[in-house]
Enzyme design. Sequence first.
Site, PDB file in Angstrom:
ATOM      1  N   HIS A 485      41.243  41.103  32.296  1.00 44.45           N
ATOM      2  CA  HIS A 485      40.598  40.160  32.449  1.00 44.45           C
ATOM      3  C   HIS A 485      39.111  40.000  31.160  1.00 44.45           C
ATOM      4  O   HIS A 485      38.794  38.344  30.484  1.00 44.45           O
ATOM      5  CB  HIS A 485      39.514  39.839  33.328  1.00 44.45           C
ATOM      6  CG  HIS A 485      40.433  38.610  34.039  1.00 44.45           C
ATOM      7  ND1 HIS A 485      40.370  36.775  33.122  1.00 44.45           N
ATOM      8  CD2 HIS A 485      40.062  37.276  34.965  1.00 44.45           C
ATOM      9  CE1 HIS A 485      40.601  35.731  33.488  1.00 44.45           C
ATOM     10  NE2 HIS A 485      40.233  36.334  34.732  1.00 44.45           N
ATOM     11  N   ASP A 489      42.959  35.788  29.304  1.00 39.00           N
ATOM     12  CA  ASP A 489      42.649  34.485  30.193  1.00 39.00           C
ATOM     13  C   ASP A 489      43.540  34.808  31.632  1.00 39.00           C
ATOM     14  O   ASP A 489      45.328  34.864  31.382  1.00 39.00           O
ATOM     15  CB  ASP A 489      41.949  33.811  30.031  1.00 39.00           C
ATOM     16  CG  ASP A 489      41.026  33.645  28.779  1.00 39.00           C
ATOM     17  OD1 ASP A 489      40.244  34.155  28.816  1.00 39.00           O
ATOM     18  OD2 ASP A 489      40.847  32.993  28.487  1.00 39.00           O
TER      19      ASP A 489
END
Length: 514
Positions: A485, A489
Amino acid sequence: MSTEVRVPTLGESVSEATVATWFKKPGDPVAADEMLCELETDKVTVEVPSPAAGTMGEIVAAEGETVGVDALLATITEGEASKSKSAPAKEAKDDKAKTAQAASGSNGDKGNTDVMVPTLGESVSEATVSTWFKKVGDSVAQDEMLCELETDKVSVEVPAPAAGTLCEILAQEGDTVQAGGKLAILSGSADGTIEPQKRPEPADEASDDKPAASGKDVEDAPSAKKAMAEKGVSRDQVQGSGRDGRVMKDDVAKAAAAATQAPAASSTPAQAPRAASPAEDAEREERVKMTRLRQTIARRLKDSQNTAAMLTTYNEVDMTEVMALRNEYKDEFNKKHGVKLGFMSFFTKACCHALKEVPEVNAEIDGTDIVYKNFVHIGIAAGTPTGLVVPVIRDADQMGFAAIEKAIAEKGARARDGKLSMAEMQGGTFTISNGGVYGSLMSSPILNPPQSGILGMHKIQQRPMVVNGEIKARPMMYLALSYDHRIVDGKGAVTFLVRVKEALEDPRRLLMDL
């Protein structure tokens, strides 16, 4: 005229190997390119062919010995065998003895000789003492194996640099030692003269007719360990025929054959089970120290969790269209290309297609930089008897279905045979793991650093789905994308997985690049 047989290149970052099996013995005739012996590292098995036709001379490196790249293994006497055929080998052994003497710090006079940690390989600075084959007070011959060290790459056997008596062990089993560190001290000298040392009295005097060492005190050949895992044969069932009772690959084959021919155990009257005490349970447990390789795998996986901001997103795909397309063309595909049409090529092409739209899933973090890859090297996770490996299909985005299937089949076979090179398992930019072949319905795969994405496939299961307002049974598969992450995204991860789903549910999108 003699020809030297030397250790070939073993692969990137692999500097040592173990001599597993000799197929020839001194005096045997050999043809050019005929297999002489087999070497094993922690990753691959390397066969060594004869560089010339002739007669097998002296074998310098016996089974079980650890050898470095370009080390002398044996000599081939071209033409008929001669009495002088062992001369080069003898010189090599003499050089080896001199080198060992120099490295140990012995000056050749009577006195103590230090046993030092040998060179462990490129970028390897420490090792763990796994097994001592000798104990304090034992007499040892020059080049006799004293102990074995384990690194995260290879196992290294440490020979005695001189003849003498083992008078002190400085690094016990389980201790971590540095390259060039001191392991033990021998009393005596390189000419074989032994200065007697008082040997510690054992707690229980052993009987004279008791074997000096059991099979469990000797490290078995790597090929034998692999064969035992494949055939489900325990160490206690195998009688070793190698040096000091070392179990070789042929010994495992004989034990497996004997087990299949053994009569079934006679049935006994059923008895009521008796509750075992914790002490009795402990006696039935087996505690095995993790190998350095397994410790490295564990550390890398934990580092991946500690470093990456790992998250997993899920979706499901209707496999109806892919299965129909495969069934329609699989025979014609196999006839033309000589390889079966599987599901992995569809998933590989779908991932390459999705990575073009979401390039951050194919990228990696290097410090404060993001490195975008303008190519796709797909790692295909494969289970083997010795553990999970991930061979890499390079430039998969430039390959067609047939080339992908051929590459997967070839690397899968090499993985099962333990013949993958280090280069074949490096450089991947994205990984696909198919847990469905083992029956997994749902899982969260762990990232393979420094990659930023891994796709988990699962079993195909018939489930009721609503199709055009009607409930129908459809072949469904859950998909899982684990991603970092920090660089990917949620929008990018979901978009990637949706594009894979769309491409599989309508394979024509791959042709139209949609």
